[in-house]
Scaffold this active site. Sequence first.
Site, PDB file in Angstrom:
ATOM      1  N   ARG A  43      -1.425  -9.112  13.226  1.00 40.91           N
ATOM      2  CA  ARG A  43      -1.946  -8.133  12.261  1.00 40.91           C
ATOM      3  C   ARG A  43      -2.726  -8.820  11.154  1.00 40.91           C
ATOM      4  O   ARG A  43      -3.756  -8.314  10.696  1.00 40.91           O
ATOM      5  CB  ARG A  43      -0.796  -7.297  11.676  1.00 40.91           C
ATOM      6  CG  ARG A  43      -0.359  -6.198  12.643  1.00 40.91           C
ATOM      7  CD  ARG A  43       1.076  -5.794  12.411  1.00 40.91           C
ATOM      8  NE  ARG A  43       1.268  -5.069  11.169  1.00 40.91           N
ATOM      9  CZ  ARG A  43       2.410  -5.058  10.480  1.00 40.91           C
ATOM     10  NH1 ARG A  43       3.441  -5.755  10.902  1.00 40.91           N
ATOM     11  NH2 ARG A  43       2.497  -4.363   9.378  1.00 40.91           N
ATOM     12  N   LYS A  92       0.828  -1.211   0.000  1.00 38.91           N
ATOM     13  CA  LYS A  92       0.000   0.000   0.000  1.00 38.91           C
ATOM     14  C   LYS A  92       0.860   1.258   0.000  1.00 38.91           C
ATOM     15  O   LYS A  92       0.649   2.169  -0.786  1.00 38.91           O
ATOM     16  CB  LYS A  92      -0.922   0.031   1.230  1.00 38.91           C
ATOM     17  CG  LYS A  92      -1.877  -1.150   1.332  1.00 38.91           C
ATOM     18  CD  LYS A  92      -2.780  -1.028   2.556  1.00 38.91           C
ATOM     19  CE  LYS A  92      -2.067  -1.118   3.883  1.00 38.91           C
ATOM     20  NZ  LYS A  92      -1.451  -2.412   4.189  1.00 38.91           N
TER      21      LYS A  92
END
Length: 215
Positions: free
Chosen positions: A172, A14
């Site tokens: 995560r 990202k």
Amino acid sequence: MINLLIMGKPGAGKGTQSKKLLKHYKLAHISTGNIYREEISKGTAIGKEAKKYLDDGNLVPDKMTNDIVWDVLNENNYPHGFMLDGYPRTRAQAEALDEMLKKLDIKLSAVINVDVKDDVLLHRMAGRRVCPNCGHTYHTDYHPPKIDGICDHCGHELIQRPDDLEESVMNRLAIYNEKTKPLLDYYDEKKLLVVIDGEQSTNKVFQDILKELGE
Ligand code: ADP
Ligand code: ADP
Ligand code: ZN
């Protein structure tokens, strides 16, 4: 004006793609992860609170994150548009963002999902090195700096993010699957979702994104 969200599992690319898109479209980059890391390094009250969550790979509470994004969007005017990176990550954040955009009379142009399998991600996060001074990101195998361990841009020593250590990484990924992945359906229903194969070279991923955005 183009307003984008970039989504993807931790380590999907990202940040890397955001950097390229910002340059291309002259967008403002709003990365909640970068905001938190900056607040932590400055030792502010927000940073002290956020650090409890970031180190273990947990999400910072929605209220705190929504308030930060509201301040950023409300206090700035982005003539070319913005790129939201790492936000929203929960259904409550997505709904809050909808409200904010409505108040500001802003429309999202697209939601880009950079799709990468878990085994590839683990390798990406294990090799990720970042510059704590200028924020540039490297990879020990895929995008190594010219001098081992030193930032090409500013000469500062590179570090490994504490949340890129194995325990945090697994946490995560689990949080992503539980809380963030359902947002793909949320944006697909709004006809905003664009899925990109993130397991290609950085440049090929970028070209695919541009193509999907109509270039
Ligand atoms: P990655 O790029 O690896 O996906 P980020 O840099 O976006 O990670 O985020 C790092 C950490 O910052 C997250 O694990 C979380 O603790 C916190 N964070 C960032 N964005 C958000 C958000 N939208 N909601 C809650 N916590 C967030
Ligand atoms: P995110 O912001 O989604 O957590 P990053 O952009 O920081 O991800 O990328 C994670 C790691 O993978 C970094 O070390 C980066 O240099 C590397 N990386 C990003 N995109 C690619 C790609 N297409 N191929 C190989 N490595 C990549
Ligand atoms: Zn640097």
